[in-house]
Design an enzyme around this catalytic site. Structure first.
Site, PDB file in Angstrom:
ATOM      1  N   ALA A  11      68.920  93.640 142.414  1.00 23.69           N
ATOM      2  CA  ALA A  11      69.457  94.407 141.392  1.00 23.69           C
ATOM      3  C   ALA A  11      69.089  95.864 141.559  1.00 23.69           C
ATOM      4  CB  ALA A  11      68.559  93.819 140.146  1.00 23.69           C
ATOM      5  N   ARG A  17      80.374 102.335 138.800  1.00 26.81           N
ATOM      6  CA  ARG A  17      81.866 102.225 137.983  1.00 26.81           C
ATOM      7  C   ARG A  17      81.570 101.734 136.569  1.00 26.81           C
ATOM      8  NH1 ARG A  17      84.515  97.833 142.173  1.00 26.81           N
ATOM      9  NH2 ARG A  17      82.065  97.686 142.540  1.00 26.81           N
ATOM     10  N   LYS A  24      72.867  99.474 136.004  1.00 32.71           N
ATOM     11  CA  LYS A  24      73.932  98.352 135.580  1.00 32.71           C
ATOM     12  C   LYS A  24      73.362  97.172 135.180  1.00 32.71           C
ATOM     13  CE  LYS A  24      76.692  96.152 138.967  1.00 32.71           C
ATOM     14  NZ  LYS A  24      77.625  96.060 139.500  1.00 32.71           N
ATOM     15  N   ASN A 383      60.492 104.826  94.294  1.00 32.78           N
ATOM     16  CA  ASN A 383      59.309 104.152  94.865  1.00 32.78           C
ATOM     17  C   ASN A 383      58.722 105.445  95.850  1.00 32.78           C
ATOM     18  OD1 ASN A 383      61.642 104.234  96.671  1.00 32.78           O
ATOM     19  ND2 ASN A 383      60.710 102.697  97.822  1.00 32.78           N
TER      20      ASN A 383
HETATM   21  C1  UD1 Z   1      78.940  91.618 148.116  1.00 36.08           C
HETATM   22  C2  UD1 Z   1      78.994  90.885 149.227  1.00 36.08           C
HETATM   23  C3  UD1 Z   1      80.781  90.267 149.225  1.00 36.08           C
HETATM   24  C4  UD1 Z   1      80.789  89.482 147.870  1.00 36.08           C
HETATM   25  C5  UD1 Z   1      80.408  90.221 146.687  1.00 36.08           C
HETATM   26  C6  UD1 Z   1      80.662  89.565 145.633  1.00 36.08           C
HETATM   27  C7  UD1 Z   1      77.881  91.964 150.785  1.00 36.08           C
HETATM   28  C8  UD1 Z   1      77.810  92.707 152.286  1.00 36.08           C
HETATM   29  N1  UD1 Z   1      78.955  91.618 150.294  1.00 36.08           N
HETATM   30  O1  UD1 Z   1      79.706  92.772 147.995  1.00 36.08           O
HETATM   31  O2  UD1 Z   1      80.726  89.537 150.357  1.00 36.08           O
HETATM   32  O3  UD1 Z   1      82.337  88.935 147.901  1.00 36.08           O
HETATM   33  O4  UD1 Z   1      79.159  90.844 146.684  1.00 36.08           O
HETATM   34  O5  UD1 Z   1      80.307  90.208 144.150  1.00 36.08           O
HETATM   35  O6  UD1 Z   1      76.894  91.378 150.493  1.00 36.08           O
HETATM   36  N2  UD1 Z   1      72.300  95.514 146.079  1.00 36.08           N
HETATM   37  C9  UD1 Z   1      70.898  95.789 146.363  1.00 36.08           C
HETATM   38  N3  UD1 Z   1      70.757  96.739 147.418  1.00 36.08           N
HETATM   39  C10 UD1 Z   1      71.376  96.923 148.316  1.00 36.08           C
HETATM   40  C11 UD1 Z   1      72.916  96.800 147.929  1.00 36.08           C
HETATM   41  C12 UD1 Z   1      73.243  95.941 146.812  1.00 36.08           C
HETATM   42  O7  UD1 Z   1      70.211  95.333 145.509  1.00 36.08           O
HETATM   43  O8  UD1 Z   1      71.251  97.966 149.177  1.00 36.08           O
HETATM   44  C13 UD1 Z   1      72.971  94.730 144.979  1.00 36.08           C
HETATM   45  C14 UD1 Z   1      73.687  95.224 144.031  1.00 36.08           C
HETATM   46  O9  UD1 Z   1      72.770  95.983 142.974  1.00 36.08           O
HETATM   47  C15 UD1 Z   1      74.408  94.300 143.478  1.00 36.08           C
HETATM   48  C16 UD1 Z   1      74.599  93.177 144.527  1.00 36.08           C
HETATM   49  O10 UD1 Z   1      73.463  93.547 145.592  1.00 36.08           O
HETATM   50  O11 UD1 Z   1      73.757  93.596 142.357  1.00 36.08           O
HETATM   51  C17 UD1 Z   1      75.936  93.193 145.354  1.00 36.08           C
HETATM   52  O12 UD1 Z   1      76.264  94.574 145.738  1.00 36.08           O
HETATM   53  P1  UD1 Z   1      77.253  95.186 146.009  1.00 36.08           P
HETATM   54  O13 UD1 Z   1      77.218  96.527 146.661  1.00 36.08           O
HETATM   55  O14 UD1 Z   1      78.089  95.257 144.633  1.00 36.08           O
HETATM   56  O15 UD1 Z   1      78.150  94.363 146.839  1.00 36.08           O
HETATM   57  P2  UD1 Z   1      79.791  94.114 147.051  1.00 36.08           P
HETATM   58  O16 UD1 Z   1      80.326  95.245 148.109  1.00 36.08           O
HETATM   59  O17 UD1 Z   1      80.137  93.852 145.823  1.00 36.08           O
HETATM   60 CA    CA Z   2      79.469  93.961 143.429  1.00 41.80          CA
END
Ligand code: UD1
Ligand code: CA
Length: 454
Positions: A11, A17, A24, A383
């Site tokens: 998280a 976005r 978020k 009041n």
């Molecule tokens: C990730 C997956 C992808 C999958 C998708 C599903 C990876 C590399 N890719 O992509 O295969 O289809 O989720 O939604 O894992 N986060 C952290 N620290 C970080 C990076 C991310 O806590 O350094 C958390 C973000 O807050 C988020 C989640 O991990 O809640 C996913 O990260 P995000 O960067 O959105 O990954 P996606 O590119 O969506």
């Molecule tokens: Ca994501």
């Protein structure tokens, strides 16, 4: 407790976005922060530990979430693999770790239990099959089964055509976790340490990756923007409405009902369209809630009718009361049985006894009204002197004439009557008519102002 199960919730992301000051995972579904839904589901699995990895807006997240979890700070968001690595020091060398996401709120315990069961002591991966897989990691399979995940940005045209995607939710054996995470490289299109790369590492170590396809897409759907937030909210609300209808509640339109909290109800309750229920609300039997009412932390007795556009907050209503339309019951309003509150009436911090009526255009605050009394249209308990609040005490069987101003503190005895338009500044004796107003005079030969005629 499931002693061998550990859960890590990612998280730390910003949620670019969302275009919001709020991190978020603090945006809400059903009145609860996204990450709170995930924590609640995680807790229902009774794991040995829950770690939440936070970064962006970490102080805000910690302040808003009261649950008993361990916080892990990831100062720089170097990727999902790096995020899990931050939690590694707190994980034992045995057991298994389930990875969840703070922005995937609707995963249910049933799905996760099945995934854990299928994974056994190996790797379990929750997948989905989508018509439009754009932006998501693709599942690569060979004859043996799942062998890798490739991110959209690193995928070939051929790989991009794959519709089976990585939901992100997976379970990993702790025995291999440290080795796999330390092997991860960031030599990819995004320059991140991808958690998804552990899949190929697991296969290389001779381990099977057990894929399980989620039964409905919303169970693994992540929220990246306000459009997805609204779509998931509707799914969540419709599910709640369905559960209530299944339990006997009548909904004029389940698509126009919002519950942001908890609702308990008796038999034959009816909700007209556009009702919003917040906090913890309790309804007896045969309670009818009219269109576009808002109920927040209220207890409403059996047989009550709440007419449209009424707003009730932190109050208690007895049985068979009639409230509204356009009524406002504010905190600490305690209404007895058969009470009537009509249009444009505001009641705050007041007890109203059985059978009493306040039907039109009235403010009653810091008061107590006995039984079977009637408050005439346009009456006000004055009041507040700008600094202090004072109490108005009205007895049983009282008739307050229309437009009576009761300047508190003041007591009006049982069976007293006040004349219309009275300003009551002193106590009114029981059983008497009290009139407090200038006597009417008519002025003969009075000259009405006229416009100049030119
Ligand atoms: C990730 C997956 C992808 C999958 C998708 C599903 C990876 C590399 N890719 O992509 O295969 O289809 O989720 O939604 O894992 N986060 C952290 N620290 C970080 C990076 C991310 O806590 O350094 C958390 C973000 O807050 C988020 C989640 O991990 O809640 C996913 O990260 P995000 O960067 O959105 O990954 P996606 O590119 O969506
Ligand atoms: Ca994501």
């Amino acid at each position: 407790m499931n002693a061998s199960l550990h859960i890590v919730i990612l998280a730390a992301g910003k949620g670019t976005r969302m275009y919001s000051k709020l991190p978020k995972v603090l945006h809400q579904i059903g009145g609860l922060p996204l990450v709170q839904h995930v924590i609640n589901t995680a807790q229902s699995l009774e794991p040995a530990s829950i770690q939440v990895v936070i970064g962006h807006g970490k102080e805000q997240v910690q302040a808003q979430i009261q649950s008993n979890v361990s916080w892990v700070v990831q100062d720089q968001q170097l990727g999902t693999g790096h995020a899990v690595k931050c939690a590694l020091p707190n994980l034992p060398k045995d057991g298994k770790t389930l990875i969840l996401y703070g922005d995937v709120p609707l995963t249910d315990a049933e799905t996760l239990q099945q995934l854990l069961l299928q994974a056994g002591n190996e790797v379990g991966l929750l997948t989905d099959i989508l018509d439009n897989p754009q932006g998501l990691g693709r599942i690569i399979r060979n004859e043996q089964g799942i062998c890798a995940i490739v991110e959209e940005k690193d995928a070939t045209a051929e790989q991009k055509a794959i519709r089976e995607i990585n939901t992100g939710i997976l379970v990993l054996p702790n025995s291999h976790l440290e080795q796999w995470l330390s092997t991860l490289q960031n030599s990819n299109a995004q320059g991140e340490y991808y958690l998804t790369d552990v899949i190929a590492l697991a296969v290389a170590d001779g381990m099977t990756v057990h894929g399980m396809t989620v039964r409905e897409s919303h169970l693994a759907a992540g929220i990246n923007n306000k459009l997805q937030l609204a779509q998931i909210e509707r799914i969540y609300q419709l599910n709640q409405a369905r559960a209530l209808m299944t339990a006997g509640v009548t909904m004029r339109d389940p698509n126009r009902f919002d519950l942001r909290g908890s609702l308990s109800h008796g038999q034959d309750c009816v909700f007209d369209v556009g009702v919003v229920v917040e906090g913890a609300c309790v309804l007896g039997d045969d309670v009818h809630i009219g269109a576009h009412c808002v109920l927040n932390n209220v207890t409403i007795g059996s047989g009550c009718q709440i007419a449209p556009f009424s707003h009730l907050s932190d109050c208690v209503v007895g049985t068979d009361a009639r409230i509204g339309p356009f009524a406002r019951l504010r905190p600490n309003a305690h209404l007895g049985n058969d009470v009537h509150i009509g249009n444009f009436v505001e009641v705050k911090n007041t007890t109203i006894g059985n059978g009493s009526k306040v039907n039109h255009l009235t403010y009653i605050g810091d008061a107590s009204i006995g039984t079977e009394s009637n408050i005439g249209a346009g009456s006000i308990t004055c009041n507040y002197d700008g600094v202090n609040k004072f109490k108005t005490v009205i007895g049983d069987h009282v008739r307050i004439g229309s437009g009576t101003m009761m300047v508190a503190p003041v007591t009006i005895g049982d069976k007293a009557t006040t004349g219309a338009g009275s300003v009551i500044t002193k106590d009114c004796p029981a059983g008497q008519l009290t009139i407090g107003r200038a006597r009417q005079v008519s002025i003969d030969k009075w000259q009405r102002p006229e416009k100049d005629s030119k």
